[in-house]
Design a protein around this motif. Structure first.
Motif, PDB file in Angstrom:
ATOM      1  N   VAL A  67       0.852  -1.184   0.000  1.00  0.00           N
ATOM      2  CA  VAL A  67       0.000   0.000   0.000  1.00  0.00           C
ATOM      3  C   VAL A  67       0.889   1.236   0.000  1.00  0.00           C
ATOM      4  CG1 VAL A  67      -1.757   1.293   1.276  1.00  0.00           C
ATOM      5  CG2 VAL A  67      -1.876  -1.205   1.177  1.00  0.00           C
ATOM      6  N   HIS A  68       0.523   2.215  -0.802  1.00  0.00           N
ATOM      7  CA  HIS A  68       1.273   3.467  -0.897  1.00  0.00           C
ATOM      8  C   HIS A  68       1.276   4.162   0.468  1.00  0.00           C
ATOM      9  CE1 HIS A  68       2.674   7.319  -2.351  1.00  0.00           C
ATOM     10  NE2 HIS A  68       2.795   6.837  -3.576  1.00  0.00           N
ATOM     11  N   PRO A  69       2.447   4.578   0.975  1.00  0.00           N
ATOM     12  CA  PRO A  69       2.503   5.150   2.324  1.00  0.00           C
ATOM     13  C   PRO A  69       1.819   6.500   2.490  1.00  0.00           C
ATOM     14  CG  PRO A  69       4.638   5.334   1.231  1.00  0.00           C
ATOM     15  CD  PRO A  69       3.782   4.474   0.358  1.00  0.00           C
ATOM     16  N   SER A  70       1.726   7.278   1.417  1.00  0.00           N
ATOM     17  CA  SER A  70       1.101   8.594   1.531  1.00  0.00           C
ATOM     18  C   SER A  70      -0.217   8.700   0.771  1.00  0.00           C
ATOM     19  CB  SER A  70       2.059   9.690   1.034  1.00  0.00           C
ATOM     20  OG  SER A  70       2.424   9.477  -0.321  1.00  0.00           O
ATOM     21  N   ARG A  71      -0.521   7.712  -0.064  1.00  0.00           N
ATOM     22  CA  ARG A  71      -1.812   7.660  -0.771  1.00  0.00           C
ATOM     23  C   ARG A  71      -2.452   6.314  -0.466  1.00  0.00           C
ATOM     24  NH1 ARG A  71       1.595   9.803  -5.074  1.00  0.00           N
ATOM     25  NH2 ARG A  71       1.313  12.033  -5.174  1.00  0.00           N
ATOM     26  N   PRO A  72      -3.098   6.197   0.701  1.00  0.00           N
ATOM     27  CA  PRO A  72      -3.557   4.888   1.172  1.00  0.00           C
ATOM     28  C   PRO A  72      -4.621   4.240   0.313  1.00  0.00           C
ATOM     29  CG  PRO A  72      -4.400   6.647   2.578  1.00  0.00           C
ATOM     30  CD  PRO A  72      -3.395   7.279   1.675  1.00  0.00           C
ATOM     31  N   HIS A  73      -5.139   4.947  -0.691  1.00  0.00           N
ATOM     32  CA  HIS A  73      -6.106   4.303  -1.582  1.00  0.00           C
ATOM     33  C   HIS A  73      -5.421   3.522  -2.694  1.00  0.00           C
ATOM     34  CE1 HIS A  73      -5.121   8.109  -3.559  1.00  0.00           C
ATOM     35  NE2 HIS A  73      -5.496   7.554  -4.696  1.00  0.00           N
ATOM     36  N   LEU A  74      -4.082   3.652  -2.848  1.00  0.00           N
ATOM     37  CA  LEU A  74      -3.361   2.956  -3.900  1.00  0.00           C
ATOM     38  C   LEU A  74      -2.703   1.697  -3.350  1.00  0.00           C
ATOM     39  CD1 LEU A  74      -1.594   5.794  -5.924  1.00  0.00           C
ATOM     40  CD2 LEU A  74      -3.611   4.468  -6.567  1.00  0.00           C
ATOM     41  N   CYS A  75      -2.908   0.590  -4.045  1.00  0.00           N
ATOM     42  CA  CYS A  75      -2.397  -0.695  -3.587  1.00  0.00           C
ATOM     43  C   CYS A  75      -1.910  -1.484  -4.794  1.00  0.00           C
ATOM     44  CB  CYS A  75      -3.500  -1.470  -2.854  1.00  0.00           C
ATOM     45  SG  CYS A  75      -3.074  -3.144  -2.365  1.00  0.00           S
ATOM     46  N   ALA A  76      -0.793  -2.197  -4.637  1.00  0.00           N
ATOM     47  CA  ALA A  76      -0.284  -3.086  -5.678  1.00  0.00           C
ATOM     48  C   ALA A  76      -0.397  -4.520  -5.199  1.00  0.00           C
ATOM     49  CB  ALA A  76       1.166  -2.754  -6.015  1.00  0.00           C
ATOM     50  N   SER A  77      -0.655  -5.440  -6.123  1.00  0.00           N
ATOM     51  CA  SER A  77      -0.752  -6.855  -5.780  1.00  0.00           C
ATOM     52  C   SER A  77      -0.005  -7.693  -6.799  1.00  0.00           C
ATOM     53  CB  SER A  77      -2.222  -7.301  -5.713  1.00  0.00           C
ATOM     54  OG  SER A  77      -2.816  -7.305  -6.999  1.00  0.00           O
ATOM     55  N   GLY A  78       0.448  -8.872  -6.342  1.00  0.00           N
ATOM     56  CA  GLY A  78       1.071  -9.851  -7.219  1.00  0.00           C
ATOM     57  C   GLY A  78       0.412 -11.198  -7.001  1.00  0.00           C
ATOM     58  N   SER A  79       0.240 -11.976  -8.061  1.00  0.00           N
ATOM     59  CA  SER A  79      -0.542 -13.200  -7.970  1.00  0.00           C
ATOM     60  C   SER A  79       0.284 -14.445  -8.270  1.00  0.00           C
ATOM     61  CB  SER A  79      -1.729 -13.140  -8.938  1.00  0.00           C
ATOM     62  OG  SER A  79      -1.318 -13.484 -10.247  1.00  0.00           O
ATOM     63  N   SER A  80      -0.331 -15.599  -7.978  1.00  0.00           N
ATOM     64  CA  SER A  80       0.327 -16.888  -8.197  1.00  0.00           C
ATOM     65  C   SER A  80       0.530 -17.183  -9.683  1.00  0.00           C
ATOM     66  CB  SER A  80      -0.497 -18.005  -7.553  1.00  0.00           C
ATOM     67  OG  SER A  80      -1.824 -18.021  -8.066  1.00  0.00           O
ATOM     68  N   ASN A  81      -0.237 -16.548 -10.557  1.00  0.00           N
ATOM     69  CA  ASN A  81      -0.073 -16.739 -11.998  1.00  0.00           C
ATOM     70  C   ASN A  81       0.749 -15.633 -12.651  1.00  0.00           C
ATOM     71  OD1 ASN A  81      -1.332 -19.158 -12.230  1.00  0.00           O
ATOM     72  ND2 ASN A  81      -3.300 -18.358 -12.878  1.00  0.00           N
ATOM     73  N   GLY A  82       1.378 -14.784 -11.846  1.00  0.00           N
ATOM     74  CA  GLY A  82       2.287 -13.784 -12.381  1.00  0.00           C
ATOM     75  C   GLY A  82       1.675 -12.441 -12.699  1.00  0.00           C
ATOM     76  N   THR A  83       0.407 -12.225 -12.376  1.00  0.00           N
ATOM     77  CA  THR A  83      -0.231 -10.940 -12.645  1.00  0.00           C
ATOM     78  C   THR A  83       0.191  -9.909 -11.617  1.00  0.00           C
ATOM     79  OG1 THR A  83      -2.152 -12.080 -13.542  1.00  0.00           O
ATOM     80  CG2 THR A  83      -2.433  -9.772 -12.986  1.00  0.00           C
ATOM     81  N   VAL A  84       0.568  -8.724 -12.063  1.00  0.00           N
ATOM     82  CA  VAL A  84       0.868  -7.588 -11.188  1.00  0.00           C
ATOM     83  C   VAL A  84      -0.134  -6.489 -11.505  1.00  0.00           C
ATOM     84  CG1 VAL A  84       2.580  -5.864 -10.533  1.00  0.00           C
ATOM     85  CG2 VAL A  84       3.307  -8.194 -11.065  1.00  0.00           C
ATOM     86  N   THR A  85      -0.814  -6.002 -10.478  1.00  0.00           N
ATOM     87  CA  THR A  85      -1.948  -5.103 -10.673  1.00  0.00           C
ATOM     88  C   THR A  85      -1.891  -3.961  -9.671  1.00  0.00           C
ATOM     89  OG1 THR A  85      -3.266  -7.031 -11.318  1.00  0.00           O
ATOM     90  CG2 THR A  85      -4.466  -5.022 -10.862  1.00  0.00           C
ATOM     91  N   VAL A  86      -2.301  -2.774 -10.102  1.00  0.00           N
ATOM     92  CA  VAL A  86      -2.420  -1.613  -9.222  1.00  0.00           C
ATOM     93  C   VAL A  86      -3.906  -1.306  -9.027  1.00  0.00           C
ATOM     94  CG1 VAL A  86      -1.939   0.848  -8.932  1.00  0.00           C
ATOM     95  CG2 VAL A  86      -0.186  -0.657  -9.883  1.00  0.00           C
ATOM     96  N   TRP A  87      -4.323  -1.227  -7.762  1.00  0.00           N
ATOM     97  CA  TRP A  87      -5.725  -1.041  -7.402  1.00  0.00           C
ATOM     98  C   TRP A  87      -5.965   0.327  -6.788  1.00  0.00           C
ATOM     99  CZ3 TRP A  87      -9.037  -5.559  -7.375  1.00  0.00           C
ATOM    100  CH2 TRP A  87      -8.386  -6.772  -7.603  1.00  0.00           C
ATOM    101  N   ASP A  88      -7.179   0.817  -6.956  1.00  0.00           N
ATOM    102  CA  ASP A  88      -7.700   1.939  -6.181  1.00  0.00           C
ATOM    103  C   ASP A  88      -8.634   1.334  -5.137  1.00  0.00           C
ATOM    104  OD1 ASP A  88      -9.275   4.095  -5.173  1.00  0.00           O
ATOM    105  OD2 ASP A  88      -8.777   5.268  -6.953  1.00  0.00           O
ATOM    106  N   LEU A  89      -8.262   1.408  -3.865  1.00  0.00           N
ATOM    107  CA  LEU A  89      -9.006   0.727  -2.806  1.00  0.00           C
ATOM    108  C   LEU A  89     -10.377   1.344  -2.536  1.00  0.00           C
ATOM    109  CD1 LEU A  89      -6.139  -0.058  -0.275  1.00  0.00           C
ATOM    110  CD2 LEU A  89      -7.234  -1.592  -1.923  1.00  0.00           C
ATOM    111  N   ARG A  90     -10.691   2.439  -3.195  1.00  0.00           N
ATOM    112  CA  ARG A  90     -12.058   2.949  -3.102  1.00  0.00           C
ATOM    113  C   ARG A  90     -12.992   2.148  -3.998  1.00  0.00           C
ATOM    114  NH1 ARG A  90      -9.818   8.994  -4.046  1.00  0.00           N
ATOM    115  NH2 ARG A  90      -8.839   7.766  -5.719  1.00  0.00           N
ATOM    116  N   PHE A  91     -12.403   1.335  -4.885  1.00  0.00           N
ATOM    117  CA  PHE A  91     -13.125   0.432  -5.783  1.00  0.00           C
ATOM    118  C   PHE A  91     -14.176   1.153  -6.620  1.00  0.00           C
ATOM    119  CE2 PHE A  91     -12.123  -2.659  -2.181  1.00  0.00           C
ATOM    120  CZ  PHE A  91     -10.957  -3.089  -2.783  1.00  0.00           C
ATOM    121  N   ASP A  92     -13.880   2.423  -6.966  1.00  0.00           N
ATOM    122  CA  ASP A  92     -14.777   3.146  -7.858  1.00  0.00           C
ATOM    123  C   ASP A  92     -14.290   3.095  -9.306  1.00  0.00           C
ATOM    124  OD1 ASP A  92     -12.536   4.693  -7.538  1.00  0.00           O
ATOM    125  OD2 ASP A  92     -13.605   6.544  -6.999  1.00  0.00           O
TER     126      ASP A  92
END
Length: 410
Positions: free
Chosen positions: A260-285
């Motif tokens: 999770v971004h330390p100064s923009r807590p709505h931004l999150c990055a994830s990595g998956s078991s199949n190799g996908t890397v994704t950037v999320w907006d945690l407000r889910f809008d």
């Protein structure tokens, strides 16, 4: 400094986790030798020879040329080590006060272990000045004893919030614990263990909220003030790992790591078991943005970090850069390009007749470990050391990669 520095250092154990320990800045340059700095690291290992799990503190001594910031020499030495109960499933390091650092480990036994360090702050301090602090019940000489026993199965992930001195821990048993870093263990978990749910990753997003990933797919956001239930979660149409129908096309996929971004807590990055890397907006809008796909990532993603050292992207609210490492031995850098379509349902409808992702990855390979996995990495603490990247491998090596710094005003 004309090119990045890359060196490999023999650990003698299989690296599982690595985290930087904040340490004193270097002293003045020495004549004919340059500037000496110490990069302290906590490393979770498996020793094949001793058949033991070990938590170690090591020092990477680095000499650089004054002004040019060019690495002249780097050497690794061990400062301390303890036998660890069970395999180290997660490792977190947090500075909780002036000169005070806490190391927490998650174990395959369901336990959490703790080590406290007093770290000098004066420029030019030596690693030998680090003092290990622990209650009598935390150690019995060369072994760590559990600080807390939280889960009936392995600890999947944990995180420390330095501002509130709170720890969040999630397990494969489906339980979530919120507990004080200093104080007694609560009588019961924040969320009770469940047979139908298992967690794989967790990170604090703010003083009162955190985000999790698990077998239900996608992400869930929690607020500790609103009780033991997620307040929001990503839509199912976005897929198990945020890649929409690509998740289904690749078979079962799960998110293995978060940042999770330390100064923009709505931004999150994830990595998956199949190799996908994704950037999320945690407000889910809005749907997440895909950075990389499995055929280019070289295996499952073990760890992901939002890269705040890259000036071109760290100031962007929508396109932060990401570093990640994979089971295929790759350390890679990725950015979701401004023109890249999102991974929501509208973006994947055009691909319904193709089982292969058509979205081109922006990932570039920084380094590839020959015949091995990069199991964990960390970025140096603070803006000065953010050019440093430290990786551990299952081939018993520590990789030190010092990136080029951006030119002033670039």
């Amino acid at each position: 400094m004309d090119e990045p520095h890359l060196s490999r250092h023999y650990l003698g154990t299989q690296g599982l986790k690595v985290k930087c320990i904040p340490f004193a800045p270097p002293g003045p340059a020495e004549p004919d030798r340059g500037i000496q700095s110490h990069k302290l690291l906590a490393v979770g290992n498996w020793s094949q020879d001793a058949e033991q799990n070990v938590l170690s503190v090591v020092d990477l001594e680095v000499w650089t040329s004054p002004g040019e910031d060019r690495v002249l020499q780097a050497g690794l030495s061990s400062l301390a080590g303890w036998e660890h109960p069970g395999s180290i499933t997660d490792l977190q390091v947090t500075q909780v006060g002036p000169g005070r650092v806490v190391l927490l480990t998650g174990s395959s036994t369901g336990a959490v272990c703790r080590v406290q360090l007093d770290v000098p702050a004066a420029p030019g301090s030596a690693p030998e000045q680090v003092q290990i602090r622990g209650e009598r019940e935390d150690f019995d000489g060369i072994r760590l004893r559990p600080w807390r026993h939280l889960h009936t199965g392995p600890v999947a992930a944990l995180d420390i919030r330095a501002e509130t001195r709170q720890v969040v821990s999630v397990g494969l048993d489906g339980a979530i614990w919120i507990l004080p870093l200093d104080g007694p263990q609560p009588a019961k978990p924040f969320v009770e263990a469940r047979k139908s749910v298992s967690y794989s990753a967790v990170r604090w997003a703010s003083n009162t909220s955190f985000v999790t990933a698990g077998t239900t797919g996608g992400l869930e956001s929690w607020d500790i003030r609103q009780g033991p239930r997620p307040v929001t979660q990503s839509p199912l149409a976005w897929g198990l790992a945020g890649a929409g129908r690509r998740d289904a096309a690749q078979g079962f996929d799960r998110i293995q790591c978060l940042d999770v971004h330390p100064s923009r807590p709505h931004l999150c990055a994830s990595g998956s078991s199949n190799g996908t890397v994704t950037v999320w907006d945690l407000r889910f809008d809005r749907p997440p943005r895909l950075c990389s796909v499995a055929d280019q990532a070289g295996g499952g993603v073990w760890q992901v970090r939002l890269d705040l050292s890259d000036a071109a992207y760290s100031n962007s609210q929508t396109h932060p850069a990401v570093l990640f490492c994979t089971d295929g031995g790759i350390l890679a850098h990725a950015t979701p390009a401004p023109g890249m379509p999102s991974t929501g349902q509208a973006a994947v409808d055009s691909e319904q007749n193709s089982a292969r992702p058509q979205l081109q990855s922006e990932a570039s390979i920084v380094y590839q470990e020959p015949c091995g996995s990069i199991t964990s990495f960390d970025i140096g603490p603070g803006s000065v050391d953010a050019a440093d990247v430290f990786c551990v491998t299952d081939q018993e090596c520590l990789l030190y990669y010092r990136r080029l710094r951006a030119a002033p005003g670039a």
